[in-house]
Design an enzyme around this catalytic site. Structure first.
Site, mmCIF file in Angstrom:
data_model
loop_
_atom_site.group_PDB
_atom_site.id
_atom_site.type_symbol
_atom_site.label_atom_id
_atom_site.label_comp_id
_atom_site.label_asym_id
_atom_site.label_seq_id
_atom_site.Cartn_x
_atom_site.Cartn_y
_atom_site.Cartn_z
ATOM 1 N N ASP A 30 0.860 -1.181 0.000
ATOM 2 C CA ASP A 30 0.000 0.000 0.000
ATOM 3 C C ASP A 30 0.895 1.229 0.000
ATOM 4 O OD1 ASP A 30 -3.198 0.433 0.973
ATOM 5 O OD2 ASP A 30 -1.881 2.162 1.175
ATOM 6 N N GLU A 152 -15.274 -7.119 -8.297
ATOM 7 C CA GLU A 152 -15.739 -7.705 -7.030
ATOM 8 C C GLU A 152 -17.211 -7.380 -6.842
ATOM 9 O OE1 GLU A 152 -16.643 -5.709 -4.367
ATOM 10 O OE2 GLU A 152 -15.980 -3.773 -5.148
ATOM 11 N N PHE A 153 -17.910 -8.308 -6.200
ATOM 12 C CA PHE A 153 -19.336 -8.090 -5.900
ATOM 13 C C PHE A 153 -19.554 -8.257 -4.394
ATOM 14 C CE2 PHE A 153 -19.049 -9.933 -10.197
ATOM 15 C CZ PHE A 153 -19.575 -8.886 -10.931
ATOM 16 N N LEU A 154 -18.670 -7.648 -3.622
ATOM 17 C CA LEU A 154 -18.693 -7.861 -2.170
ATOM 18 C C LEU A 154 -19.537 -6.807 -1.477
ATOM 19 C CD1 LEU A 154 -14.840 -8.368 -1.792
ATOM 20 C CD2 LEU A 154 -16.571 -10.146 -2.154
ATOM 21 N N LYS A 223 -19.990 -5.113 -13.880
ATOM 22 C CA LYS A 223 -19.948 -4.523 -12.537
ATOM 23 C C LYS A 223 -20.843 -3.281 -12.448
ATOM 24 C CE LYS A 223 -18.810 -3.156 -8.533
ATOM 25 N NZ LYS A 223 -18.191 -3.574 -7.341
ATOM 26 N N PHE A 268 -33.668 -6.001 -2.363
ATOM 27 C CA PHE A 268 -33.489 -4.633 -2.860
ATOM 28 C C PHE A 268 -34.791 -3.974 -3.283
ATOM 29 C CE2 PHE A 268 -29.014 -3.621 -2.665
ATOM 30 C CZ PHE A 268 -28.562 -4.840 -2.169
ATOM 31 N N CYS A 279 -20.327 2.645 -2.771
ATOM 32 C CA CYS A 279 -20.429 2.006 -4.101
ATOM 33 C C CYS A 279 -21.569 2.534 -4.946
ATOM 34 C CB CYS A 279 -20.549 0.499 -3.930
ATOM 35 S SG CYS A 279 -18.989 -0.222 -3.433
#
Ligand code: UDX
Length: 449
Positions: A30, A152-154, A223, A268, A279
């Site tokens: 990082d 990613e779909f976290l 995404k 949802f 997001c």
């Protein structure tokens, strides 16, 4: 396989930890040296359920390490996962400067061929630009780079669970070899050969993750298209709630019945204060800008965004109407985080609501199970209470902003006895209007007559 992770934020740490737990050798880096020092000393800089234990377990097995030297990390991995931030710029488009910076580092530091994996959320065609940048910065060297998009779909709060139990793993590639390497990386998860941190004695969940190989542009689009669709779904439910209010319907009954149709699905569709977090608001904006950059007006998404912003106004209208005069009133706000089970307050509706109440001269008392530490720094005018009952005491109104289960289970009989006025404005439809009326409350929520 040897894997590098660049960026130890929320996405990078979860990705690194879970891939190490799945059996790979992972080195994380990082730009923030303090963060690396913290990780080396065993401290986890973000709160995410199970992340701590997965990092510890992978650390104990010697499969995860940290370095502040990006070059060392880049040379370590056969595949490099780019997990840096892509925050919104003033106009809503994604700021890709961190990706560009990493591309320079990879191009100059790599000594052998690499798979370069975009994990960060980026607009379509970023992969093409990344490939061009890697080639340009490496100035015709012999090292070959193969770019992959692996979105990613976290969900925050369940990110570790989501990583180990994916609905789909999307890999956007330009050649079969890259697809094969990505399949190898995810094989332990696809074949469920990992230690599930949630189920020590064997995970009962059925393997269902589909491994999808697409083009790079399609993967990037998947995404943004997924997140925007979910945001659209929430805004749709919120417009139905507005209609229910005008036509005396009950949005909970309507969305429940809608959701039983498998083509619609029940998730949802929860009406209320709308979506927040880092997001959805940023992805929907970036998608609108991306479309307009190629001459398309994504007006249904603009409408979804507008509906979401209006939630705060609708909520405050309810508060104002009920209270009549807000100035000088003691108002308890329950919930600061943008959703339950996280300490994240980025783009949280509660923060906007509180700022508006403070501007109007209210005395705001608030409580949240996880987010108070973060909120303290940006809301100096608010009195924070560990115990929600302390926030509620003497209040002229209680406002519900986050759907924490601790708030769902509050004892309103007890709470009501200590309030200056028994008024609840519920931004998350947590309670039954009838029960609240029976307890003697004036109760307002979204879309319920
Ligand atoms: C989201 C996506 O779900 C995830 O796949 C992606 O990779 C990152 O963005 P997250 O931001 O963690 O995850 O939040 P999520 O659980 O999806 O909720 C988003 C927001 O929508 C929250 O503010 C939540 O309160 C709100 N919401 C959700 C509603 O208002 N109504 C609903 O029915 C569902």
């Amino acid at each position: 396989m040897h894997l590098s992770v660049i960026g130890c934020g929320y996405v990078g740490l979860v990705t690194g930890a879970c891939l190490a737990e799945a059996g790979h050798e992972v080195m994380c880096t990082d730009i923030d040296g303090g963060r690396i020092a913290q990780l080396k000393s065993g401290d986890v800089p973000i709160y995410e359920e199970h992340l701590d234990e997965v990092l510890k377990s992978a650390g104990k097995a010697g499969r995860i390490s940290y370095t502040a030297d990006a070059g060392e990390a880049i040379r370590f991995g056969d595949a490099i996962f780019i997990c840096v931030g892509t925050p919104p710029r003033e106009d809503g488009s994604a700021d890709l400067s961190a990706i560009d910076h990493v591309a320079q580092q990879i191009a100059t530091e790599a000594r052998t061929s690499k798979l370069v994996v975009e994990k960060s959320t980026v607009p379509a065609r970023t992969g093409e630009e990344l490939k061009r940048a890697l080639e340009a910065y490496s100035r015709g060297g012999n090292v070959k780079f193969s770019v992959v998009s692996n979105p990613e779909f976290l969900r925050e709060g369940t990110a570790v669970y989501d990583f180990f139990h994916p609905d789909r793993i999307v890999v956007g590639v330009s050649n079969e070899d890259a697809a094969e390497k990505m399949r190898e990386i995810y094989r332990p998860i696809l074949e469920r050969k990992f230690h599930c941190p949630l189920h020590k004695n064997g995970c009962p969940a059925e393997p269902k993750g589909e491994f999808l190989v697409t083009t790079i542009n399609s993967a990037e689009l998947i995404k943004h298209a997924s997140n925007s669709f979910l945001a659209l779904k929430i805004s749709y439910a919120n417009v139905i709630a507005d209609l229910c209010e005008r036509l005396n319907g009950d949005v909970e009954q309507v969305t429940h019945a809608m959701g039983l149709d498998p083509r619609i699905g029940s998730q949802f569709l929860k009406a209320g204060l709308g979506f927040g977090g880092f997001c959805f608001p940023k992805d929907i904006q970036a998608f609108i800008r991306l479309a307009s950059s190629v001459g398309l007006d994504f007006d249904i998404l603009r409408a979804a965004e507008r509906v979401n912003k209006e939630r705060i106004e609708r909520f405050l209208e309810k508060v104002n109407k009920a209270l009549w005069v807000v100035k000088g009133k003691r108002i308890a706000v329950l919930g600061l985080a943008f959703k339950a089970n996280t300490d994240d307050i980025r783009f949280a509706p509660a923060i906007d609501v509180i700022r508006r109440l403070l501007d109007e001269g209210a005395q705001v008392h608030a409580s949240d199970p996880e987010a108070m530490e973060r909120a303290k720094r940006i809301l100096p005018g608010v009195t924070l209470h560990e115990d929600p009952y302390d926030a509620i005491r003497d209040a002229h109104a209680v406002l519900i902003c986050t759907e924490w289960s601790a708030f769902k289970n509050l004892d309103w009989e007890r709470a009501g006895q200590s309030m200056a006025r028994k008024l609840v404005v519920d931004g998350r439809n947590l309670y039954s209007p009838k029960k609240m009326a029976d307890l003697g409350f004036e109760y307002y929520s979204f879309g319920r007559g």
